[in-house]
Scaffold this motif. Sequence first.
Motif, PDB file in Angstrom:
ATOM      1  N   GLY A 156     -68.547 -13.836  41.711  1.00  0.00           N
ATOM      2  CA  GLY A 156     -69.032 -14.326  42.991  1.00  0.00           C
ATOM      3  C   GLY A 156     -68.409 -15.639  43.444  1.00  0.00           C
ATOM      4  O   GLY A 156     -68.758 -16.162  44.499  1.00  0.00           O
ATOM      5  N   LYS A 157     -67.459 -16.154  42.689  1.00  0.00           N
ATOM      6  CA  LYS A 157     -66.836 -17.444  43.018  1.00  0.00           C
ATOM      7  C   LYS A 157     -65.531 -17.241  43.797  1.00  0.00           C
ATOM      8  O   LYS A 157     -65.016 -16.133  43.923  1.00  0.00           O
ATOM      9  N   SER A 158     -64.988 -18.346  44.301  1.00  0.00           N
ATOM     10  CA  SER A 158     -63.706 -18.298  45.021  1.00  0.00           C
ATOM     11  C   SER A 158     -62.569 -18.617  44.053  1.00  0.00           C
ATOM     12  O   SER A 158     -62.641 -19.576  43.288  1.00  0.00           O
ATOM     13  N   GLU A 191     -62.099 -26.767  47.399  1.00  0.00           N
ATOM     14  CA  GLU A 191     -62.268 -25.589  48.237  1.00  0.00           C
ATOM     15  C   GLU A 191     -62.198 -24.294  47.437  1.00  0.00           C
ATOM     16  O   GLU A 191     -62.513 -23.222  47.960  1.00  0.00           O
ATOM     17  N   LEU A 192     -61.789 -24.392  46.186  1.00  0.00           N
ATOM     18  CA  LEU A 192     -61.715 -23.226  45.305  1.00  0.00           C
ATOM     19  C   LEU A 192     -62.473 -23.518  44.017  1.00  0.00           C
ATOM     20  O   LEU A 192     -62.420 -24.631  43.497  1.00  0.00           O
ATOM     21  N   ASP A 193     -63.168 -22.517  43.503  1.00  0.00           N
ATOM     22  CA  ASP A 193     -63.876 -22.684  42.238  1.00  0.00           C
ATOM     23  C   ASP A 193     -62.923 -22.593  41.046  1.00  0.00           C
ATOM     24  O   ASP A 193     -63.191 -23.151  39.982  1.00  0.00           O
ATOM     25  N   GLU A 238     -65.388  -8.554  43.226  1.00  0.00           N
ATOM     26  CA  GLU A 238     -66.644  -9.301  43.267  1.00  0.00           C
ATOM     27  C   GLU A 238     -66.471 -10.781  43.581  1.00  0.00           C
ATOM     28  O   GLU A 238     -67.417 -11.552  43.494  1.00  0.00           O
ATOM     29  N   ASN A 239     -65.279 -11.167  43.947  1.00  0.00           N
ATOM     30  CA  ASN A 239     -64.991 -12.569  44.237  1.00  0.00           C
ATOM     31  C   ASN A 239     -64.248 -12.720  45.550  1.00  0.00           C
ATOM     32  O   ASN A 239     -63.647 -11.770  46.050  1.00  0.00           O
ATOM     33  N   SER A 240     -64.266 -13.922  46.070  1.00  0.00           N
ATOM     34  CA  SER A 240     -63.442 -14.261  47.227  1.00  0.00           C
ATOM     35  C   SER A 240     -62.098 -14.734  46.699  1.00  0.00           C
ATOM     36  O   SER A 240     -61.990 -15.821  46.118  1.00  0.00           O
ATOM     37  N   VAL A 241     -61.071 -13.894  46.860  1.00  0.00           N
ATOM     38  CA  VAL A 241     -59.752 -14.195  46.305  1.00  0.00           C
ATOM     39  C   VAL A 241     -58.803 -14.624  47.418  1.00  0.00           C
ATOM     40  O   VAL A 241     -58.674 -13.932  48.435  1.00  0.00           O
ATOM     41  N   VAL A 242     -58.160 -15.746  47.218  1.00  0.00           N
ATOM     42  CA  VAL A 242     -57.210 -16.295  48.186  1.00  0.00           C
ATOM     43  C   VAL A 242     -55.825 -16.307  47.551  1.00  0.00           C
ATOM     44  O   VAL A 242     -55.625 -16.922  46.498  1.00  0.00           O
TER      45      VAL A 242
END
Length: 343
Positions: free
Chosen positions: A141-143, A192-194, A173-177
């Motif tokens: 659930g993290k970035s 801004e990123l975990d 399941e995560n916000s991937v950049v």
Amino acid sequence: MVAPGTAEFGRIVMRLTSAVAAVFALVLAATVTPGSAEENPTIRIGVLKFGTVNWELDAMQRAGLDEKAGVTIDVVPFAGEDASAVALQAGSVDMIVSDWLWVSRERAMGTDLTFVPYSTSVGSLMVQADSPAKTLGDLKGKSIGVAGGPLDKNWLLIQALAKKRYGVDLAAENSVVYGAPPLLTEKARQGELDAVLNFWHYAARLEAEGFRTLISGTKAAMEMGTSGPVASIGWVFRDGFAEKHQGAIAAFLKADQATKDLLASSDDAWNALKPLMKAEDEKTFTTLRDRYREGIPDRSAAEERTDTERLYGLLSEIGGEKLVGPSKTLQPGTYYDDGKNGS
């Protein structure tokens, strides 16, 4: 006896001169050692303009280790990896640094590229020092920022490990950049990123600033089955070039090992590289130096090749043809064989 005429005398002199010249040529040929016709041949090496490979090549030339080994290197800078790869295939350079995955893929499509291990330094997944994340399972659930794109080998391995060990699908399941290494590094600094998966030298800079490694690509590979660290990148050149210039390749690889030995032991050699490294402070400089040293390969070519074959099979299952191309197994000849030890 009648003295020869002028024309006949000239012909006699010419025959004597030719005979002397022939004898001289035979004597010279007997004294010249094989391969001396290509004394200190030049190998043109394509590198990224600001890449870390420049550090080793600069140290090599500064210490005269290339000339001592019997080869001259000509460093040809490029703005990007694609440009250097095209230059190698076009014959504009003789050697570049790339990974065995690309070499095997090209061999499967008929290109005679081959590979010699250069470094085991790979990317690492970094988090802030005070991050609550202790394992990959904690990132659900993290970035996450990922350099190298969705088919980056380290990212695929880390995803596979997260599924296997923690039942977490990091991509789903995560916000991937996905982005360029400098941009992702800055986003991580700003919170801004975990977590951020970045190339080894960017990860080292973050480490110097207080970030910690959650897991490295090397650790993920070992968790997934390799017996030791695998050199992901290496010196890449054509079989055809090596066949014509075997002595030059041998001399360069000798210089390469001598340079690695120097950088592994000499802090003075590193101090001379400071302008190239562009380290922001002494902590960053020493971290970059230490991580580079850790990446110097110390296993046999046979061990490397065995683990690479295992890793290739795993990546083929995870990434499919988009990653590995038409071959599901590591192509024969991917690792350079100099004919001496099967390496």
